[in-house]
Every structure is written in structure tokens, then in C-alpha cells.
Design an enzyme around this catalytic site. Structure first.
Site, PDB file in Angstrom:
ATOM      1  N   ASP A  76      -9.483  16.131   1.907  1.00 28.03           N
ATOM      2  CA  ASP A  76     -10.728  15.590   2.431  1.00 28.03           C
ATOM      3  C   ASP A  76     -11.840  16.566   2.084  1.00 28.03           C
ATOM      4  OD1 ASP A  76      -9.312  13.505   3.459  1.00 28.03           O
ATOM      5  OD2 ASP A  76      -9.644  13.991   5.564  1.00 28.03           O
ATOM      6  N   ASP A 126      -9.132   0.929   7.795  1.00 23.84           N
ATOM      7  CA  ASP A 126      -9.115   1.956   8.842  1.00 23.84           C
ATOM      8  C   ASP A 126      -9.343   1.261  10.179  1.00 23.84           C
ATOM      9  OD1 ASP A 126      -9.015   3.791   6.691  1.00 23.84           O
ATOM     10  OD2 ASP A 126     -11.198   3.753   6.555  1.00 23.84           O
TER      11      ASP A 126
END
Length: 240
Positions: free
Chosen positions: A9, A127
Site C-alpha cells: 500500500d 470493498d
């Protein structure tokens, strides 16, 4: 076979991990390029990269770092975060990125997403918070169910579907396997589990459940690696 995707990330050019998607919780681990090289040396086929800054602002924000990773490593890159139009997709394709993940735009415009999948290597990221789809870097949660969105991509050119249980992301609380199976069965896509990966037990359970349901898929490993909870090199040898 269970495909393993070690994760990076990106925030301000560094490899970080968040807790349940909260930017304020970002913990910096170091150079993204160094981690990509380590994953390649471990034998990983893919690295899953998320441009966190891009996800929040809606446009690419770590281009130079991503380009450097692509130039310095042979590992395949699956990239998401802030990819919301064809121009951005083209930029990354020209850079040599192997697969692009559409998230927010996939929820807003499934037809556009399916059209892009006809032309480019596209995955969809779903998500979810309490079963509902979250967008714009997980800031907004609407009323669309994750399962109903997954159904939109059944029998399309989408290469993969990545399903993340936000309540478990970065929490080392274990993969939500039931949620993953629901998404896989609704979409009939190659399905990649994400959010909360904890240890080798998760791998064994996920592999067993996938095989029982005749599902092809993978798993994203993030904080468990960075916090030393798993020997990624050994795992890659045993589970792929």
C-alpha cells in the site's frame, strides 16, 4: 492452486499499512521498491499495489514510485487506487502494468467497467463494510450490496474480482471466508480474498473451502507479512 498476492500500500511514496482503511492509522514500513524486490526474490508471481493517495483523491498520486518498481522488477503488478477513467488506464498500460483494479468506478458504472475489460487487463475491487459497497478510498458506504455488485460481473471479460471485508483489513483477525465465497459464487470470477489475513491457518482454510466449492482464486497478504506473522518465502513454496 491458491494464488498469493503480497501487498504494497503506497502513501507518500512509502510502503504502509492501514487499520480498517483509516488513513490516520498508516504505519510506515519502508521503501516500496525494496519490498517489491523482496517479494520477487521470494518467488511471488504477482504483487498487489494500492495507491492509497490516489484512492482518496481520485487520480494517480504515486506514478514515479510505481514506474520505478515496474522498471526494476520482473514481478507482475496488479494495481488499484484512483483509476477512474480510460486515460488513467491507458497511462498504466503504457507503463507496463499487468492488471488494473477498478473499484469506485465499477460500482458507479458497471457498463464502463465491462467495456474497459474488453480492451484492457481489468480486475474489479469490491470493498464492503457490513456487506455494503464502500467507495472513494472507503470513505463512503452506500446501500448497494457487495453480492449484487458481484453479480453484475458474471460472464464478463473481468480477469479477477478482489473482495475486501473492510472491518478486518489490517486487523490480523482472519479472512472472512464466507464473504469471499459469496462473492465468488455470485460473480463466477477468479476471486481474490482480501482483508484480515492472519496466518498459515487462513491459507489452509481458504484453500480447502475454495476446493470444496470448485472456485479458483487467491489471497492478498499484507500486514501479516510486515509484522512478521508469516514466512512468506516458505508459504509461497508450499501453497502455490
Amino acid at each position: 492452486m491458491l494464488q498469493i498476492f503480497p501487498a504494497i500500500d503506497l502513501k507518500d511514496g512509502k510502503a504502509v499499512r492501514l487499520y480498517k482503511g483509516e488513513m490516520a492509522s498508516a504505519k510506515i514500513y519502508g521503501s516500496a521498491q525494496d519490498f517489491a524486490k523482496k517479494f520477487e526474490d521470494f518467488g511471488a508471481e504477482w504483487v498487489h499495489i494500492v495507491d492509497l493517495d490516489g484512492a482518496f483523491c481520485g487520480k494517480p498520486s504515486n506514478l514515479s514510485v510505481i514506474e520505478e518498481i515496474k522498471k526494476s522488477c520482473k514481478i507482475k503488478i496488479q494495481l488499484g487506487g484512483g483509476i477512474r477513467d480510460e486515460a488513467t488506464i491507458q497511462t498504466y498500460v503504457e507503463m507496463g502494468i499487468d492488471r488494473l483494479v477498478l473499484g469506485s468506478v465499477a460500482m458507479r458504472d458497471p457498463d464502463f467497467t465491462q467495456a474497459m475489460a474488453q480492451k484492457y487487463p481489468i480486475a474489479v475491487g469490491i470493498d464492503a463494510r457490513d456487506g455494503k459497497v464502500a467507495t472513494e478510498g472507503w470513505v463512503h458506504t452506500g446501500e448497494v450490496s457487495a453480492v449484487s455488485l458481484a453479480e453484475e460481473f458474471s460472464h464478463t471479460a473481468i480477469q479477477a474480482l478482489i473482495c475486501t471485508d473492510i472491518s478486518r483489513d489490517g486487523a490480523l483477525s482472519g479472512i472472512n471466508i464466507d464473504f469471499t465465497l459469496q462473492i465468488a459464487q455470485a460473480s463466477q470470477c477468479f476471486c481474490i480474498a482480501s482483508g484480515g489475513f492472519r496466518d498459515e491457518g487462513d491459507l489452509a482454510r481458504l484453500k480447502e473451502r475454495f476446493e470444496e466449492a470448485h472456485i479458483r482464486g487467491g489471497v492478498i497478504i499484507g500486514r501479516a507479512y510486515y509484522e512478521g506473522k508469516i514466512d512468506l518465502g516458505a508459504v509461497l513454496q508450499r501453497f502455490v
